[in-house]
Design a protein around this motif. Structure first.
Motif, PDB file in Angstrom:
ATOM      1  N   ASN A   2     -13.245 -20.088   0.549  1.00 56.72           N
ATOM      2  CA  ASN A   2     -13.937 -20.390   1.786  1.00 56.72           C
ATOM      3  C   ASN A   2     -14.629 -21.736   1.697  1.00 56.72           C
ATOM      4  O   ASN A   2     -15.147 -22.114   0.659  1.00 56.72           O
ATOM      5  CB  ASN A   2     -15.010 -19.325   2.075  1.00 56.72           C
ATOM      6  N   LEU A  61       1.395 -15.386   5.126  1.00 64.00           N
ATOM      7  CA  LEU A  61       0.440 -16.473   4.960  1.00 64.00           C
ATOM      8  C   LEU A  61       1.112 -17.757   4.473  1.00 64.00           C
ATOM      9  O   LEU A  61       0.855 -18.828   5.026  1.00 64.00           O
ATOM     10  CB  LEU A  61      -0.689 -16.046   4.017  1.00 64.00           C
ATOM     11  N   ARG A  74     -11.446 -22.082   6.140  1.00 59.20           N
ATOM     12  CA  ARG A  74     -10.822 -20.795   5.834  1.00 59.20           C
ATOM     13  C   ARG A  74     -11.898 -19.796   5.438  1.00 59.20           C
ATOM     14  O   ARG A  74     -12.811 -20.111   4.669  1.00 59.20           O
ATOM     15  CB  ARG A  74      -9.836 -21.001   4.688  1.00 59.20           C
ATOM     16  N   TRP A  75     -11.814 -18.592   5.982  1.00 60.38           N
ATOM     17  CA  TRP A  75     -12.755 -17.530   5.646  1.00 60.38           C
ATOM     18  C   TRP A  75     -11.971 -16.291   5.210  1.00 60.38           C
ATOM     19  O   TRP A  75     -10.913 -15.990   5.762  1.00 60.38           O
ATOM     20  CB  TRP A  75     -13.601 -17.150   6.857  1.00 60.38           C
ATOM     21  N   LYS A  76     -12.516 -15.573   4.252  1.00 64.87           N
ATOM     22  CA  LYS A  76     -11.921 -14.309   3.835  1.00 64.87           C
ATOM     23  C   LYS A  76     -12.974 -13.222   3.932  1.00 64.87           C
ATOM     24  O   LYS A  76     -14.054 -13.317   3.348  1.00 64.87           O
ATOM     25  CB  LYS A  76     -11.382 -14.398   2.397  1.00 64.87           C
ATOM     26  N   ASP A  77     -12.677 -12.186   4.706  1.00 63.93           N
ATOM     27  CA  ASP A  77     -13.613 -11.091   4.922  1.00 63.93           C
ATOM     28  C   ASP A  77     -13.523 -10.059   3.804  1.00 63.93           C
ATOM     29  O   ASP A  77     -12.516  -9.991   3.085  1.00 63.93           O
ATOM     30  CB  ASP A  77     -13.328 -10.427   6.273  1.00 63.93           C
ATOM     31  N   ARG A  81      -9.041  -9.387   5.291  1.00 63.16           N
ATOM     32  CA  ARG A  81      -8.527 -10.223   6.371  1.00 63.16           C
ATOM     33  C   ARG A  81      -8.960 -11.679   6.162  1.00 63.16           C
ATOM     34  O   ARG A  81      -9.999 -11.955   5.574  1.00 63.16           O
ATOM     35  CB  ARG A  81      -9.050  -9.726   7.721  1.00 63.16           C
ATOM     36  N   GLU A  82      -8.152 -12.596   6.690  1.00 57.14           N
ATOM     37  CA  GLU A  82      -8.482 -14.019   6.593  1.00 57.14           C
ATOM     38  C   GLU A  82      -8.439 -14.667   7.971  1.00 57.14           C
ATOM     39  O   GLU A  82      -7.715 -14.221   8.869  1.00 57.14           O
ATOM     40  CB  GLU A  82      -7.511 -14.742   5.654  1.00 57.14           C
ATOM     41  N   GLN A  83      -9.225 -15.711   8.111  1.00 56.05           N
ATOM     42  CA  GLN A  83      -9.255 -16.502   9.332  1.00 56.05           C
ATOM     43  C   GLN A  83      -9.100 -17.967   8.947  1.00 56.05           C
ATOM     44  O   GLN A  83      -9.811 -18.475   8.085  1.00 56.05           O
ATOM     45  CB  GLN A  83     -10.573 -16.287  10.083  1.00 56.05           C
ATOM     46  N   LEU A  84      -8.155 -18.662   9.598  1.00 52.22           N
ATOM     47  CA  LEU A  84      -7.863 -20.052   9.298  1.00 52.22           C
ATOM     48  C   LEU A  84      -8.113 -20.893  10.539  1.00 52.22           C
ATOM     49  O   LEU A  84      -7.695 -20.524  11.645  1.00 52.22           O
ATOM     50  CB  LEU A  84      -6.404 -20.219   8.865  1.00 52.22           C
ATOM     51  N   ARG A 133     -17.169 -20.335  12.917  1.00 51.48           N
ATOM     52  CA  ARG A 133     -16.155 -19.269  12.923  1.00 51.48           C
ATOM     53  C   ARG A 133     -15.587 -19.040  14.313  1.00 51.48           C
ATOM     54  O   ARG A 133     -14.459 -18.553  14.461  1.00 51.48           O
ATOM     55  CB  ARG A 133     -16.735 -17.966  12.367  1.00 51.48           C
TER      56      ARG A 133
END
Length: 200
Positions: A2, A61, A74-77, A81-84, A133
């Motif tokens: 992240n 991915l 980039r975030w990883k929960d 789950r990931e958010q780009l 985010r």
């Protein structure tokens, strides 16, 4: 890995200091940011703009990155789950958020620079992390800190409801990082201040 809010802010502050030599006034950055802007343009040009070739539930991915390039953030929960974040600026008018399921396959791609997403930002409640985010990183050439007001301003270039280029501004308290207010204004050019069409 992240990219944290503090890392993002450090990068922005470094660019401000290098370009202006100070931390007050609007003074848009003239130095250093041109290289960053060129990088955004290059990345956008070499990758799929909106990932239209990708299929929810099927694309992996690695296929997402191969199609759209490396994400700006980039975030990883905790649930996997990931958010780009894929900003298509500084000249572009959209940022795409890519959501990836825990199993590593595409859930959805969401354009976020629009009034529906802007309306989710709450003055006195939303902070820098939540805004990042929601909208992704702001336009690097339009970031400013006002020392007299202890106010940080981030801006995003987008296409408004009238199909004209506009700017969405988020003003933060410089100490707490909490949103003070938001604003929207058209992009005007020429002596008469003419609006700019999005061209699509």
């Amino acid at each position: 890995m992240n990219q944290s809010t503090s890392e993002m802010e450090d990068t922005m502050n470094k660019e401000i200091n290098e370009a202006t030599g100070r931390r007050d006034g609007r003074g848009l950055k003239q130095i250093g940011l041109f290289a960053l802007s060129a990088l955004f343009v290059t990345l956008a040009g070499c990758a799929s703009y909106a990932g239209r070739d990708l299929k929810p539930g099927a694309s992996t991915l690695p296929e997402i990155v191969a199609s759209m390039g490396s994400p700006a953030m980039r975030w990883k929960d905790p649930d996997g789950r990931e958010q780009l974040a894929y900003p298509r600026g500084p000249a572009g008018t959209q940022t795409f958020m890519v959501f990836v399921a825990a199993g590593g396959r595409l859930e959805r791609i969401e354009p976020v620079l629009n009034v529906e997403h802007f309306a989710r930002i709450e003055a006195g409640k939303s902070d820098k992390e939540s805004v990042l985010r929601l909208l992704g990183p702001s336009n690097p050439t339009q970031t400013a800190y006002f020392k007299a007001r202890n106010e940080l301003v981030w801006e995003w270039r987008f296409c408004d409801s009238w199909n004209q280029v506009a700017w969405f501004d988020v003003l933060f308290d410089g100490t707490t990082g909490v949103v003070r207010t938001t604003a929207q204004r058209p992009e005007l050019v020429g002596h008469g201040g003419h609006p700019v069409s999005c061209g699509h």
